[in-house]
Every structure is written in structure tokens, then in C-alpha cells.
Write an enzyme that holds these catalytic residues in place. Structure first.
Site, short mmCIF file in Angstrom:
data_model
loop_
_atom_site.label_atom_id
_atom_site.label_comp_id
_atom_site.label_asym_id
_atom_site.label_seq_id
_atom_site.Cartn_x
_atom_site.Cartn_y
_atom_site.Cartn_z
N ASN A 97 0.85 -1.19 0.00
CA ASN A 97 0.00 0.00 0.00
C ASN A 97 0.89 1.24 0.00
O ASN A 97 1.36 1.69 1.05
CB ASN A 97 -0.91 -0.02 1.23
CG ASN A 97 -1.76 1.25 1.29
OD1 ASN A 97 -1.79 2.05 0.34
ND2 ASN A 97 -2.46 1.44 2.41
N LYS A 132 0.15 4.18 -0.49
CA LYS A 132 -0.47 5.40 0.07
C LYS A 132 -0.20 5.52 1.57
O LYS A 132 -0.46 6.55 2.17
CB LYS A 132 -1.96 5.41 -0.23
CG LYS A 132 -2.20 5.72 -1.71
CD LYS A 132 -3.64 5.74 -2.12
CE LYS A 132 -3.71 6.01 -3.61
NZ LYS A 132 -4.99 5.60 -4.19
N ASN A 160 5.53 2.28 -16.34
CA ASN A 160 4.82 2.80 -17.52
C ASN A 160 3.44 3.31 -17.16
O ASN A 160 2.46 3.07 -17.86
CB ASN A 160 4.74 1.73 -18.64
CG ASN A 160 3.85 0.55 -18.29
OD1 ASN A 160 3.80 0.14 -17.14
ND2 ASN A 160 3.17 -0.02 -19.27
N PHE A 161 3.39 4.05 -16.05
CA PHE A 161 2.13 4.69 -15.66
C PHE A 161 1.76 5.81 -16.64
O PHE A 161 2.60 6.24 -17.45
CB PHE A 161 2.27 5.32 -14.27
CG PHE A 161 2.33 4.33 -13.14
CD1 PHE A 161 1.27 3.48 -12.87
CD2 PHE A 161 3.45 4.27 -12.31
CE1 PHE A 161 1.33 2.58 -11.80
CE2 PHE A 161 3.52 3.38 -11.25
CZ PHE A 161 2.46 2.53 -11.00
N ARG A 181 3.38 11.75 -8.81
CA ARG A 181 2.37 11.86 -7.76
C ARG A 181 2.54 10.80 -6.68
O ARG A 181 2.22 11.00 -5.52
CB ARG A 181 0.95 11.76 -8.35
CG ARG A 181 0.45 13.07 -8.95
CD ARG A 181 -1.07 13.04 -9.15
NE ARG A 181 -1.52 11.98 -10.04
CZ ARG A 181 -1.51 12.06 -11.37
NH1 ARG A 181 -1.07 13.15 -11.98
NH2 ARG A 181 -1.93 11.06 -12.11
N ASP A 238 3.13 -2.07 -28.04
CA ASP A 238 3.49 -2.40 -26.66
C ASP A 238 4.75 -3.26 -26.59
O ASP A 238 5.73 -2.90 -25.95
CB ASP A 238 2.34 -3.16 -25.99
CG ASP A 238 1.22 -2.24 -25.53
OD1 ASP A 238 1.51 -1.12 -25.10
OD2 ASP A 238 0.06 -2.66 -25.60
N GLY A 296 5.51 -1.91 -54.62
CA GLY A 296 6.62 -1.60 -55.52
C GLY A 296 7.57 -2.76 -55.78
O GLY A 296 8.65 -2.57 -56.33
N GLN A 309 9.41 -5.66 -57.54
CA GLN A 309 9.67 -5.79 -58.97
C GLN A 309 9.85 -7.23 -59.40
O GLN A 309 10.58 -7.52 -60.34
CB GLN A 309 10.87 -4.92 -59.34
CG GLN A 309 10.54 -3.45 -59.12
CD GLN A 309 11.69 -2.55 -59.50
OE1 GLN A 309 12.66 -2.97 -60.08
NE2 GLN A 309 11.55 -1.26 -59.17
#
Lengths: 417, 417
Positions: free
Chosen positions: A86, A88, A109-110, A117, A182, A244, A246
């Protein structure tokens, strides 16, 4: 004598190239997870930091319970560990910082702004560990007009150019069916991290690495940019032909019994006229050998529909495997169109260790493609993707030297799970 | 103050991660050259060994004089050197063996059996240099029923599965327009080599690395194999949609003025209902906010044609750049479909060093995508692809310590050029 009964692939190895490399892994979905999975295949100790509630959103792409579609998560998170923290809570965040202190690599990769933050911007992290390789994967590059935008594979592929070169010449642009935006991006980042680690053995210096999916896709489109260099125009769409080109025959040819993927791709070379002559023999049209109408790569390209029909008339009477066998043995480049079920059912991939079966603590066994490079003839071993928080205890013990009592306290406090 | 006039990209770097790593490079065309170019972007000293007559066949994909289409060669051989050696002469072959003796890595992607016929099988090379990383890229894997077959990107993509998942649901399989079979394979090998080098700093041990394009493609198709795991069926084709997606709108939308690439990709999230409400406001359909017919991701997926029409009616009145601006700023994932000319003309890629202009000794300046990863905010510098044999003298001097007289004698003998 080695015991081969325990392992269906007798000759399996565990690559140790990145042994001892500790990776703090904040990645989710595909681009970031591909990067850290590549590091894990090569032997690094990759620990996913996941929130205790739901973890990596790649665990639950489909509505319903967590882990109701485990396959998507499996393929991008094999051979990794998971710790549920956690972040936070101050205690949780500090634990992660302690892990960063002892780590070699951190990858995220947020969405733009998120890692800052969370309190783990590069400035913060390099204070904690100046020697860390801090790697970030975003949709659009820093300095791009779209740098703050969200991105997903389809969006990055559209904006990076792949849609514009896929599809029929007179049709709309089309999405290539693989998530190269990705996976391709994750791979260039993994390569750069491994190179940075090589240098770091000498210097001890850390670095901030950044890649954007749009930019990475352009790198994978270098062939198409070469076309633009030559023609001065946008590279176009040519269905399954090469724009293209040939020479002929070159393209998809239909086979029996006419299922949706019953085709072979044949590609005769402009540099080897024998391809055409041999192909005429295989398809029973020796009468055309030496016929001037089809007598050079350019002449055949001019009469491509006729040439294709000559070949298709024969391929339609064979399965793609028969055509592959009969044309391939003449040294003419050919490949069957194979779908994921056919590839899945082809035991030769298992025998070679290219496909292996994941044995998961909870979910049913699942066969998936592994790291495709052999080392000294041996494939590396597939290990299970982790359950959410499966390695919390192990990682706190091994990385942070916390004993059982300390871990129990952290759990009681809600900092980890 | 730094002199920024000399360099259009003020903040450019030269990545030195692989400084001092010597690569003997026998690669040609794309898969192998991508691998060694990745090593070169990261700082390795990559020397192409080319035959003096025509060199890498990638130099002359188009009929006519050598180097008449230099762009294809440029994009896969930037930042490398070239030495022209006649390996059919004993002296030439011994020179190459001397280079191998002092090298860290050797890479080849010849047709099956060729490197052995040249006298440089792994058994021979490891006798010369037991510490070398010997890397081989082939079309089909050792042990595959097709291991002796030739392959090219299109064939590997067909046989690796990408065609089967690209195209319209009711149409034939289709070729993705990028050469991911080549470039993707080169990238996994480069990543493995860099990791092997990391370990080798400790052990000094050499290894033989092998990868097959078919196997590498399957690795890049892990998402599609996850689909097969979930459904028990072959992953299908869905045009530009995502097969089995459970939310809408998600897909391509046509824009003004209706050119072949005037589309945006919009991808509202099933996890964020606000995307849909905000999108309704942008397209002037606030009246539909709260309408139950479109009131959930699944409801919208059920009425996808209607939902798409609501959005398309508005996108058709905007250019893709206007749509990108107006929808993107609301936090809704969107990307314009860009073609190679649009990407080429967008100066922001040059400003960020993602695109750089190759200044070649002979050919005209050419703008191309570079290595997409930034290190400490800086891109790495693009250097010219080499002319055939451009660095013969330099390499013989720097790698083998031969003086001018010795080099002249080798030239007179026809061993080098």
C-alpha cells in the site's frame, strides 16, 4: 544420467545472464511488463510492486472477479515475483524506497505524471540510489505536443504509422493484429537497460531512460521510411503484396480446403531466376519454362495476375502443409499461414522449448510462447506468473532482511499484504 | 555555452553503454542488421564484413547499380563500419579469424549452412575465441521440420501467425505492413547479447545464441496466444477493432478531408465511464448523456454501429489533427493515423532527435528514425551507414595493428579492398 522424466524439455536451462540484477517493477498492461519480462527471462530478479486491492490492471482486463482472465497477465508476467504494498501509507512507501535503495533497475509505464504523484520522480529516486537505472515508458515522448496524452497500443500504432501501411491499397488503414506498439517498445527499452547495466559494472553510474511508444514504432518502421526516402511519398498499403516489388510471384496463395487461414506465402527472388523455373515444374507447368511472357522478374511483375493464377490453380489443390513441403524442398521461399491454434497444437514447438506450459498455483495449466533465443542449444525455463502478493514475505526477507515478526507487523498495519 | 549552431539537436549524446565492445558483423538484409545496429546505437564498435564485389545484398535491393537504393541499407546499417574482405582467399579468411580472436561478439544471419561453408562454424570460432558471444539468426529454428528452409520477413510472419490475426473478419489473412519478423527478431537477439555481455564481464565465458524468426514472432504474439488460452480457439481477425472487446466506441473514425489516412483511433475505456460522457459533449450530443441504450460499456458494445455513427458524424467534420486536439484534451485516448510522410514532415521529431538526418559521404542527406530511447534526456547521435569497404584501413589498423605497408600488401593480394 539426468532425470528427464521430471521435465518434458530435457535440455532446459535457466538463463543466468542477469543473475543478481534486482528490478523494482511498477509496470502494468503490456509495454512495461514486456520490458521487465525480458529482463526476467534473462535471469534478473524482477519484483512487481502491486497495490494490495487489485494489483496490475492487466490482471483483470475482463469484467468480473480479479484474475478471471489470467492468460493476458500470464503472458506478460512470467518468471516475475509480486509484492503487494500500500504505497499510500508512509510505511508502504518507505518500504518501496528501501527496495529501490538496493535495486539496480526501476521500470514504470504509468500514465504521464503518475509516478511523480506517487512520490517516486527521478529526482527523488536518484537521491535514494544514484546508481539506479530508472526507466520510463510512455505513449508520446517528452517534448511531443501530445506528451500528456494517454496511449494504448492501438493509439500508438495509429500515431506511429503502422496503420497507414497495413490494409488493401484502395481500403482504409488497418490495425496490424499484434500489439507491436506495446511489445516492441518494451523490447527496445529492455535492450537499453541491459546495455546500461553493462556499462554500470564499470562506472556505477545511474541513468534515466525514457522511451515513447510512438517513437519506438517509428524505429520498427525503418523499412517504410526507406521507401519514403526513395519515392518522396508516404509509404502505402499493398494488401499482402510488397508495395513496388519488382518480381513475381510473391504473395499469398489459397490452399485446400479453403479455410480462413488456408494460404501459403510464396516469395520467389528477383535475384534467382531458378526459383521460377523450379516452381513451374512443381505446379506442372514445365511448358512455360523459357516462355518470354514470364521470362524475367520484371516481365512476371507486369503480368502478375496471370502469374498468380498459374500458381494458385495448383496451390488450391493442396493443403498449405503439402504446398509447403513440395515447394519448400525445391529451395523456393515459402511459408504456410498459421493461426495461434495451429501453432499451439504443433508439438515441435514444445519439443524445442519455444512453447512451454505454465504451472500456476491456482489457474489451470497454460501453454504459451517463451523467450525465443536458445543459449548453447537450450531454451530458458518458463516459471509461473505470480499471484498478487505471492512473494511479499520472500521479498521482504531476501531484499530487506526483515524477519517474520517484522513482516507480520507490516501486514497488521496494512502496509503490505 | 555549448555551440548549438554546429548541431541541429543541441542536446545530442553518443551512447557509450557498449563502448569497447567489438562486434564482427556478417549480417545482411534486416533481421541480423537490426540486431547489430541496436548494438551500434548503444555504443558498440560494429564492423560489417562484406565481400568486396557487392557487399551486403541489402545495398542493392533494386536492380541497377550497387547503391542505387541506398535508403534501405541506410536504415539498417547506421553507425556501423565496413571492411571489404575476400573470404575465399586464405589470407582474407585468416584476417577475419584474427578479427574474431579479438572480438566480443559475432553475429550472422546467412541462409542455413552458409557460415559453416565459409569455415566459421561455432566449433571453429570457439577454438579461436572461447569467450565470444556467437549469435545466429535463422528463419526457422534448429529442430523445426523447416530448419533448412529459406525465410524472409513475409514468410516468417505468415508462419509465425501475424497474417492470421490481421485483416477483416470475413476477408483473407493479411500482411502487417511493417517488417516486424525481421526487426522484432533482431531486437530480441540484441537484448540477449547485451545480457550475455553483462554476465561475461564476470565469467569471461562465451556462448552460442540462436534465434529463429518464426519463434521470435510467436513471442511478439503473446497477446494473441492469451486469447487462445481464454477461448480455446484460434485468435481471429477483427479489422481495426479489437476482437471480443467489451466496450465501445473503440476503433477508427473517418475525418475531413477524407484522404486515405484521414482517420483517428479512439479508444474509450470500459473502466472509465466518464470517457463516454465527455466524448458526447465534444461531439455535441449531450442529449445522450444518461441514455440507457448507451449507458454502459457493454450496452454500447451491443449497439456499436449506432455508437460509431454518433461519433463519426462529428469526426467527419474535423481534420484528424483537430479531432486529436479536441478529444485528446478531454483525457480520452485518441491518436491520429499518421503516414510516413506526415511523420517525416513533423519537425517535433527532429527537435527531439527521434528523427535525424544522415549525412553520407556520397548519397544525399536522408532523414530517418533513430534509436528511440533517451538517456538522461538526450537522444543518441545518428552516424552515416558505411560505404562498402570504407573502414578497411581503419579497422585493420585499430583492430589488428597493421601498418600502412601491410594493408597495401593485402590490397595488392586481393585479400581486402
Amino acid at each position: 544420467m539426468p532425470d528427464t522424466t521430471a521435465d518434458p524439455i530435457a535440455n532446459i536451462a535457466e538463463f543466468n545472464f542477469l543473475d543478481g540484477v534486482k528490478v523494482v517493477d511498477f509496470t502494468q498492461f503490456e509495454a512495461g511488463t514486456t520490458c521487465t519480462e525480458a529482463l526476467a527471462w534473462c535471469g534478473a530478479d524482477v519484483v512487481k510492486i502491486e497495490n494490495p486491492k487489485l494489483g496490475d490492471p492487466g490482471r483483470r482486463l475482463r469484467p468480473g472477479l480479479p484474475d478471471d482472465d489470467p492468460y493476458y497477465f500470464h503472458v506478460f508476467n512470467a518468471n516475475k515475483k509480486s509484492i503487494a504494498v500500500n504505497m499510500k501509507s508512509d510505511t508502504g512507501l518507505n518500504l518501496v524506497k528501501d527496495m529501490i535503495r538496493g535495486a539496480d533497475v526501476m521500470v514504470e509505464n504509468f500514465a504521464p505524471g503518475t509516478i511523480e504523484r506517487l512520490g517516486l520522480s527521478y529526482d527523488v529516486v536518484k537521491e535514494i540510489n544514484p546508481g539506479i537505472i530508472y526507466a520510463q515508458i510512455k505513449g508520446f515522448g517528452e517534448g511531443s505536443p501530445y506528451e500528456k496524452n494517454l496511449s494504448f497500443d492501438m493509439i500508438a500504432q495509429a500515431a506511429g504509422g503502422t496503420f497507414s501501411v497495413t490494409g488493401e491499397p484502395d481500403g482504409p488503414p488497418m490495425r496490424p493484429g499484434i500489439s507491436i506498439g506495446d511489445t516492441g517498445t518494451g523490447m527496445v527499452m529492455a535492450m537499453t537497460i541491459a546495455s546500461a547495466l553493462y556499462r554500470r559494472r564499470e562506472t556505477g553510474e545511474g541513468h534515466r531512460l525514457q522511451v515513447a511508444m510512438q517513437d519506438a514504432i517509428m524505429h520498427y518502421m525503418r523499412t517504410n521510411f526507406a521507401t519514403t526516402g526513395r519515392t518522396g511519398k508516404a509509404a502505402g498499403r499493398a494488401g499482402s503484396k510488397i508495395a513496388g516489388s519488382q518480381s513475381a510471384p510473391k504473395g499469398l496463395f489459397p490452399c485446400a480446403p479453403g479455410g480462413p487461414n488456408d494460404f501459403v506465402y510464396i516469395s520467389t527472388s528477383a535475384a534467382n531466376e531458378e526459383h521460377w523455373n523450379r516452381l513451374l515444374r512443381v505446379v506442372g507447368r514445365e511448358d512455360l519454362i523459357g516462355n518470354e511472357r514470364y521470362g524475367s522478374p520484371r516481365a512476371r511483375a507486369e503480368h502478375e495476375p496471370e502469374v498468380d493464377e498459374i500458381v494458385a490453380k495448383w496451390t488450391k489443390t493442396k493443403t498449405k502443409f503439402e504446398a509447403m513441403e513440395l515447394i519448400g524442398k525445391e529451395g523456393i521461399p515459402i511459408g504456410p499461414v498459421l493461426d495461434t491454434m495451429e501453432l499451439n497444437n504443433d508439438v515441435t514447438f514444445e519439443q524445442r522449448g519455444i512453447m512451454q506450459t505454465m504451472i500456476h498455483p491456482v489457474h489451470k495449466p497454460f501453454k504459451m510462447p517463451t523467450w525465443p533465443v536458445r543459449v548453447d542449444g537450450r531454451p530458458t525455463r518458463l516459471k509461473s506468473s505470480p499471484m498478487l502478493g505471492q512473494h511479499t514475505d520472500d521479498v521482504l526477507r531476501d531484499w530487506l532482511k526483515l524477519d517474520g515478526g517484522a513482516v507480520e507487523k507490516l501486514k497488521a498495519d496494512g502496509a503490505v499484504k
